[in-house]
Design an enzyme around this catalytic site. Sequence first.
Site, PDB file in Angstrom:
ATOM      1  CD  GLU A 148      -3.111  -0.713   0.170  1.00 40.97           C
ATOM      2  OE1 GLU A 148      -3.077   0.378  -0.419  1.00 40.97           O
ATOM      3  OE2 GLU A 148      -3.981  -1.577  -0.048  1.00 40.97           O
ATOM      4  CD  GLU A 183       4.622 -21.548  11.178  1.00 38.46           C
ATOM      5  OE1 GLU A 183       4.718 -21.743  12.398  1.00 38.46           O
ATOM      6  OE2 GLU A 183       3.662 -20.975  10.655  1.00 38.46           O
TER       7      GLU A 183
END
Length: 273
Positions: free
Chosen positions: A81, A112
């Site tokens: 953004e 992960e």
Amino acid sequence: MTFTKTTEQDSHYNHLEKMSIKDVLNVINQEDQSVPTAVASAVPQIEALVAQIVNNLKNGGRLFYLGAGTSGRLGILDASECPPTFGVPHEMVIGLIAGGDSAIRKAVEFAEDDTQQGWKDLQAYSISTNDVVVGIAASGTTPYVIAALKACQQANISTGCMTCNEGSPLAQVSDYPIEVVVGPEVLTGSSRMKAGTAQKLVLNMITTTTMIQLGKVKGNKMVDMQLNNDKLVARGVKMLMDQLNLSETEAQQLLDTHKNVRTALKKYTNGNA
């Protein structure tokens, strides 16, 4: 200090499947209301990290977000953004997720848990001491993130983190840890809920405050935003109308000429419209 994973503790609510839709919604909403208060307690920690980020970015550095699962996705969302909102280069704020870009949409098994890949992912961007790396992990125990931040510290690269457990292993490898303890989730262990909301709030604070400090905002307006759709063009026109006391037609013509709100303001003010 004994490390306790409050994000994994049992929900305060039981027999969720027996509740009405309204009751479940009310319970979730009630718990969500505690998140901003928890974030408020962490403002001094957030301030310290933002000060370091601003300093490094002013000197040509970059901000990296590193996470897995929901945490990784939220980091990528916040990074993505920044260019449209503040007109900065895409390489200024970079979000990385365990398992690579395919993990944005589909979970990658055991990604992960890889203690080598996080540092490799950062090295692919020629990470340096000019940069800041922020690990995001609600649990504060994600191996992909912890190992990467530990490697950063060994390379004298500034580190920060955003976690929802106090005294976590992740905080121990962070120069600027942010700990927002939101407590057990309504659905036990579902840290995409309150923990995810807390992460989103903190990330909003980090990049928005950083960009304001870097001069990417005028007054309270996004004057450097990218004009890449009709809504944003209309917003830019209104900014010029309000700031310069122009008609809509005049403001539109000015924006069409300069393609950027800040440039249009500057040129008009200097008599070069």
